[in-house]
Structures are given as C-alpha cells and as structure tokens.
Design an enzyme around this catalytic site. Structure first.
Site, PDB file in Angstrom:
ATOM      1  CG  HIS A   1       6.648  44.688  58.316  1.00 55.76           C
ATOM      2  ND1 HIS A   1       7.562  45.699  58.079  1.00 55.76           N
ATOM      3  CD2 HIS A   1       7.363  43.551  58.387  1.00 55.76           C
ATOM      4  CE1 HIS A   1       8.782  45.178  58.012  1.00 55.76           C
ATOM      5  NE2 HIS A   1       8.688  43.874  58.194  1.00 55.76           N
TER       6      HIS A   1
ATOM      7  CE  LYS B   1      14.372  35.777  62.078  1.00 51.93           C
ATOM      8  NZ  LYS B   1      13.533  35.386  60.945  1.00 51.93           N
TER       9      LYS B   1
ATOM     10  CD  GLU C   1      17.281  37.376  56.634  1.00 53.08           C
ATOM     11  OE1 GLU C   1      17.651  38.575  56.712  1.00 53.08           O
ATOM     12  OE2 GLU C   1      16.453  36.878  57.413  1.00 53.08           O
TER      13      GLU C   1
ATOM     14  CD  GLU D   1      16.475  40.813  61.209  1.00 57.97           C
ATOM     15  OE1 GLU D   1      16.458  41.343  60.100  1.00 57.97           O
ATOM     16  OE2 GLU D   1      16.001  39.682  61.441  1.00 57.97           O
TER      17      GLU D   1
ATOM     18  CE  LYS E   1      10.726  40.103  55.427  1.00 55.11           C
ATOM     19  NZ  LYS E   1      11.562  39.133  56.206  1.00 55.11           N
TER      20      LYS E   1
ATOM     21  CG  ASP F   1      15.855  33.790  59.016  1.00 56.12           C
ATOM     22  OD1 ASP F   1      15.886  33.194  60.101  1.00 56.12           O
ATOM     23  OD2 ASP F   1      15.035  34.712  58.798  1.00 56.12           O
TER      24      ASP F   1
ATOM     25  CG  ASP G   1      14.515  37.806  54.741  1.00 56.41           C
ATOM     26  OD1 ASP G   1      14.677  36.730  54.113  1.00 56.41           O
ATOM     27  OD2 ASP G   1      14.021  37.864  55.885  1.00 56.41           O
TER      28      ASP G   1
ATOM     29  CE  LYS H   1      15.083  40.977  57.189  1.00 60.15           C
ATOM     30  NZ  LYS H   1      15.486  39.843  58.032  1.00 60.15           N
TER      31      LYS H   1
END
Ligand code: MUC
Ligand code: MG
Length: 373
Positions: free
Chosen positions: A22, A273, A224, A327, A169, A249, A198, A167
């Site tokens: 990731h 979160k 984001e 998410e 990145k 965020d 994001d 989403k």
C-alpha cells in the site's frame, strides 16, 4: 452486577501482511503493524483495542513501538485497579500524565469500551447512545499505483464487494505526472464509480490551486487534505475556489481542531478517525462540533484491523453526523485477520456486527502467529 474492576492491561505488537503493498505519500507498507491492547476485568472478561497508524509514524508521529512504551509504562498503571464505569475519569487522568499521543489513548479507550460492554452483555454502540444506522457505505482506498494496476484493482473490488467509491492516494510523486495519471484513470472508470483523492497534506498552496481544478474537471468529487494541517486559510481558499468539497483529515485531530475548521470555514467534510482523535469519546465530541456547524462527517480509517475497524464502525453507526459514508475497509487489506468471524462486507457496505462488545472474538492461534518476536 458484574465486577468492572480492571485487573490487567496487556499489549503486544502484531505485524499483519497486506494483500498487496500500500503506497502512501511518503512510504509504502507491505504489512500493517498493530498494537493489540487487552483489558481484562477481575471477572475474567477481556476487551480489545488496537493502536494503529497507517503504515508507520509518517502520518502523526506515533508508531506501534511508541504506543507500546507509553501504554505499558504510563497508561496501563492508570487503568489497572480502576473500574470500567469510571472511563471518563480514567481518560481525564491520562491527560495529566501523557500529553497528545492520541493513537495510544484510543487503543485503551476502545479496549475499555469493549470490556465494559461485554461485562454488561451489550454491544459497544449501546454505550454510545445506540444505533442510528446498521450499515454504512465503504470507500475502497488504492495506494499509489500505476494506471493499469489501479484500473484492474477497481474492477476487482467492484466485482468482489460492490464498492462504488474509490480513494486514490497522491502526494508521493511529481504533482503534474501524478495528476495526469489520475485524469487518465477518471477517463477510464469515472462513469461507473465515484472518485476522490487524499494528498495527505503534501502539496503547497500554489501546487494545490494549480492542479486541483484539473482533477475537478476530470470528475473527482472530494479532495482530502491537499495542504498542510495547520494551514486553515489555504483549505478555505481551496474550498471556496475549486468547487469540489474539501475533507479535513490531518487538520482535525481533536474537538478543538474541529472548532478551528468551523471558524475558518476551511472544509465541508471532516474525516473522523477514532484512532487520531484518541478514542470513541473524543470522536463523539468532535462529531458534535462538526454537526452543529452543518459539516458532514466521514467514518475514516488508519487501516485498523478487525477490532479497531469494528470500534470505528460502532461509532459511525451510533453517530448521526457520520453522514458522508466511510472508508472502513482495513480488514479487507489484510491477507488474513485474527478474529473467529469477520466483519461482513457486501454491496459496497459493511454491516454492524451483533453480539456483546465490539462483536468479534479473538483467534489466538492467529494472534500468536502475527505477534512480533
Ligand atoms: C489517511 O490519511 O486517510 C486511509 C486510507 C489510506 O489508504 O490511508 C489512510 C490514511
Ligand atoms: Mg487522509
């Protein structure tokens, strides 16, 4: 009446392999480190919480190693010998001994909620006021990936779990190249799914104002945290000039931060979160501020494992203000989880589990297998 006295608090670090690497803005993870916190009562009832940051300390400065040290040395002694129904007082006392370190506090807050709810034989959501929804939409997040791989992954996730929102990145490469990659992606799949990005606070004002309009034209529908956390003015400028909602965020790690976003009119959506906010109680306070100001909240993730995701799900389903979906896909990114049953993902949603506490039971063989030696 159950005995709510906390007998002991234990921590262990798990390294859980991911289904694929990731890629974040500044690092790539092949496994997710998770600090598993177990709170056990005098009655022998155990509750579980997870200390999780996305892939390492790049996001907010904490890591599983710092969380373990802080909990073992400072937070566990505050919890042991106290009663679970003094949770508010225990959290207040955390603040006297440890500043910040919200991810570590979140793991403890959640383990205590789980143990408390299990002791009472009720789900965690009942401690949070009860459910306002029983499932929630789940956006799937793709790491930084080449175009063809990203398209293949989107098709696969639609097929497997019916995700409708993705989403992407950004922030790791040259902004122009990165933007073109995503404009091309939107041309391929933008008709069938909703797309968002994001940037993890990695662009400066000029870069954001230059490239975000291109991404808006390509059909991206949420931006984001494009720019640094502290810079509410620039977030406001983007919100006002680009015409696509901005989601804060990194800018919102506490109720006080949410108030600043409101005062600056910096964003239309707030990513909540339970990890970065320090647990379920602080998440509820943060959501209340956003809600009172008319902002939507999103049930966001630090890529928690099953227990952490279940906790975030109980919060999202007990909080009306979390109206912008979620998410909460963390467990799906793990090659294998470590609970006896899994959260249920289908038709682009995840369903609130039944059962006491968080609604999941540990699989100790797997936990022992993933425990860092
Ligand atoms: C973040 O900043 O939102 C959530 C999904 C993902 O891929 O990274 C995280 C962290
Ligand atoms: Mg983010």
């Amino acid at each position: 009446m159950p005995n709510l006295n906390i007998a002991k608090v234990e921590t262990r670090i798990l390294d859980v392999p991911l289904i694929r690497p990731h890629g974040f803005a500044t690092t790539t993870a092949v496994a997710q480190p998770i600090l598993l916190v177990t709170v056990t009562t005098d009655d022998g009832v155990a509750g579980y919480g997870e200390g999780v940051v996305p892939g390492g300390p790049w996001w907010g400065g904490e890591s599983v190693e710092t969380m373990k040290a802080i909990i073992d040395r400072y937070l566990a002694p505050i919890m042991e010998g106290r009663k679970l129904n003094e949770l508010g007082g225990i959290l207040r006392d955390f603040e006297k001994v440890v500043a910040n370190d919200r991810f570590a506090k979140a793991a403890c807050d959640i383990a205590m909620h789980d143990a408390w709810a299990r002791s009472l034989g009720i789900p965690v959501r009942d401690l949070l006021g009860g459910a306002v929804r029983n499932d929630i939409d789940v956006t799937w997040a793709l790491g930084v990936l080449p175009l063809e791989e990203a398209i293949a992954e989107i098709d696969e996730r639609i097929e497997l779990y019916g995700h409708r929102s993705f989403k992407l990145k950004m922030g790791s490469g040259d902004p122009g190249v990165d933007t073109q990659r995503l404009v091309d992606l939107a041309a391929e799949v933008g008709e069938k799914v909703s797309l968002r990005i994001d940037i993890n606070a990695r662009w400066d004002r000029r870069t954001a104002l230059h490239y975000l309009p291109r991404l808006a034209d390509a059909g991206f529908d949420l931006f984001e945290q494009p720019t640094p956390a502290h810079d509410y003015h620039t977030l406001r400028e983007i919100t006002q000039r680009v015409g696509v909602p901005v989601m804060a965020d990194e800018s919102v790690c506490s109720p006080a931060d949410a108030l600043k976003v409101v005062e600056h009119q910096a964003a239309e959506v707030v990513a909540l979160k339970t990890t970065k906010l320090g647990g379920l109680r602080e998440s509820i306070k943060t959501a209340a501020i956003a809600e009172a100001a008319g902002l939507a909240c999103h049930g966001a993730t630090s890529l928690e494992g099953p227990f952490g995701t279940a906790a975030s799900l109980h919060f999202a389903c007990a909080t009306e203000a979390v109206s912008y979906g979620s998410e909460l896909f963390g467990p799906l990114l793990l090659k294998e989880t470590y609970t006896t049953t899994d959260l249920v993902y289908a038709d682009g949603k995840v369903t609130l589990p039944e059962g006491p506490g968080l609604g999941l039971e540990p699989d100790w063989d797997k936990i022992n297998h993933f425990t860092r030696k």
